[in-house]
Design an enzyme around this catalytic site. Sequence first.
Site, short mmCIF file in Angstrom:
data_model
loop_
_atom_site.label_atom_id
_atom_site.label_comp_id
_atom_site.label_asym_id
_atom_site.label_seq_id
_atom_site.Cartn_x
_atom_site.Cartn_y
_atom_site.Cartn_z
N GLY A 71 0.58 -1.22 0.05
CA GLY A 71 0.38 0.13 -0.18
C GLY A 71 0.81 1.52 -0.20
O GLY A 71 0.62 2.39 -0.80
N THR A 72 2.03 1.29 0.16
CA THR A 72 2.69 2.86 0.68
C THR A 72 3.47 2.79 -0.63
O THR A 72 3.37 3.88 -1.03
CB THR A 72 3.83 2.51 1.58
OG1 THR A 72 3.42 1.99 2.66
CG2 THR A 72 4.99 3.33 1.83
N HIS A 201 -1.42 -7.19 2.63
CA HIS A 201 -1.34 -8.12 4.28
C HIS A 201 -2.57 -7.85 4.64
O HIS A 201 -2.58 -8.11 6.18
CB HIS A 201 0.13 -8.21 5.06
CG HIS A 201 0.65 -6.62 4.90
ND1 HIS A 201 -0.11 -6.30 6.68
CD2 HIS A 201 0.72 -5.16 4.40
CE1 HIS A 201 0.12 -4.92 6.27
NE2 HIS A 201 0.82 -4.33 5.53
N CYS A 326 4.30 6.60 17.50
CA CYS A 326 5.43 7.07 18.74
C CYS A 326 6.34 8.47 17.19
O CYS A 326 7.19 6.93 16.79
CB CYS A 326 5.61 5.90 19.27
SG CYS A 326 7.01 6.21 20.66
N1 PLP Z 1 -2.96 2.62 3.98
C1 PLP Z 1 -3.49 2.60 4.57
C2 PLP Z 1 -4.83 3.00 4.72
C3 PLP Z 1 -3.19 1.57 6.00
O1 PLP Z 1 -3.65 1.27 6.73
C4 PLP Z 1 -2.13 1.04 5.31
C5 PLP Z 1 -1.01 0.05 6.21
O2 PLP Z 1 -1.39 -0.15 7.08
C6 PLP Z 1 -1.10 1.47 3.93
C7 PLP Z 1 -1.75 2.77 3.53
C8 PLP Z 1 -0.97 0.93 3.73
O3 PLP Z 1 -0.23 -0.01 3.29
P1 PLP Z 1 1.21 -1.16 3.36
O4 PLP Z 1 1.44 -1.80 4.89
O5 PLP Z 1 0.74 -2.13 2.50
O6 PLP Z 1 2.61 -0.51 3.21
#
Ligand code: PLP
Length: 394
Positions: A71-72, A201, A326
């Site tokens: 997602g990142t 994940h 944190c």
């Molecule tokens: N966007 C949202 C809304 C998320 O909740 C997360 C992860 O917690 C991410 C992006 C990032 O995803 P990833 O952990 O696959 O990089």
Amino acid sequence: MRNIYFDHAATTPLCEEAFNKMKPYFTEIFGNPNSQHAFGREAVKAVDEARDTIAKIINCKPNELYFTSGGTESDNWALRGTAHALSAKGKHLIISPIEHAAMLSTAKALEKEGFTVDFMKVDSEGFVDLEHLKSIIREDTTFIGCMMANNEVGTIEPIKEIAKIAHSRGAICFTDAVQAAGVLKIDVKDLGVDLMSMSSHKIYGPKGMGALYIRNGLLIDSIITGGHQERMKRGGTTNVAGVVGFAEAFKIADRDREKNFDYVSSLRDRFIDRVLAEVPFVKLNGPRKENRLPANADFSFKFIEGESILFSLDLAGIAVSSGSACSSGSLEPSHVLLALGLPEGLAHGSIRFSFGKHNTVEEVDYAVDVLKQAVERLRKMSPLFKAEGEIKNV
Ligand code: PLP
């Protein structure tokens, strides 16, 4: 000791089906999909099948789906890649203030490059104020981005309306569906979004795997340059086992979507109802039940820090998450709760419980009992509770 996992919004265990499907791709079918021989062709076949599976679920063409490391990366690519590609038209970007750090940090970095970022307002439950959004769009706005569902308070946003507004003013629309994909029914064509992030994940797939939907014809720069992978848009040897596991997990999540939605919502509702009835001085953050992710229950506990509750629950074998991040040694209040208008004290005292398909009613009831005791004990030690709660009897 109990071992109860209520942190499914952070990550989920890999499901058996995805694990089994992935195994041969670590050892027997190990070819590089870019290779021009039989080993490579076998790997390509698996990647093509996985792409077809996910494309069908979200109703896009297979060539509109790009695999990423999660997602990142998808969020980074969507925002940075289109901001750069469309910069000749304008340098004004709009996002919600409750986006994930992957979006907020990227927006901050773009500001340093000369882009202007404005934030759409959200109400006290986290819903985007569409009238406010309309009022801040400018001639030079190129990108409007809002998550489909918030990871902290579970609010499900009106993405279809946001996409309509964006397009009526000549901007593109992005949604981060990391918490929503596999949980809600998603049809990218019906929603009308131009870009959508997903992560494996969160839906019982492998970590380090995700995808970005990019509407055909959209202008976007690459952020990972390299070889010819992902139709020349994203360099790097494909994580074949990851891709295969992601698609299998997505297929199962989609197959069981309604069943899981109903079951997990019932756990959430039982938990929310009991906590509100049995724990004093507590606030449910986000919407009550409507337009809320089925897994999510987020509470602020007055007079105590979220972290102290988290540690007490951890000692009792219950894994949850605290809303505050944190950073550099100091505990920051949650940016999401601050955007919802909570005072700093309450934004510090939040805990997110996120349920999953393997949790049970018995686990939920046990957690409420432990939580009640922990909150009572911590409040007895809290000077704030003594000063404000007991004396003023608020
Ligand atoms: N966007 C949202 C809304 C998320 O909740 C997360 C992860 O917690 C991410 C992006 C990032 O995803 P990833 O952990 O696959 O990089």
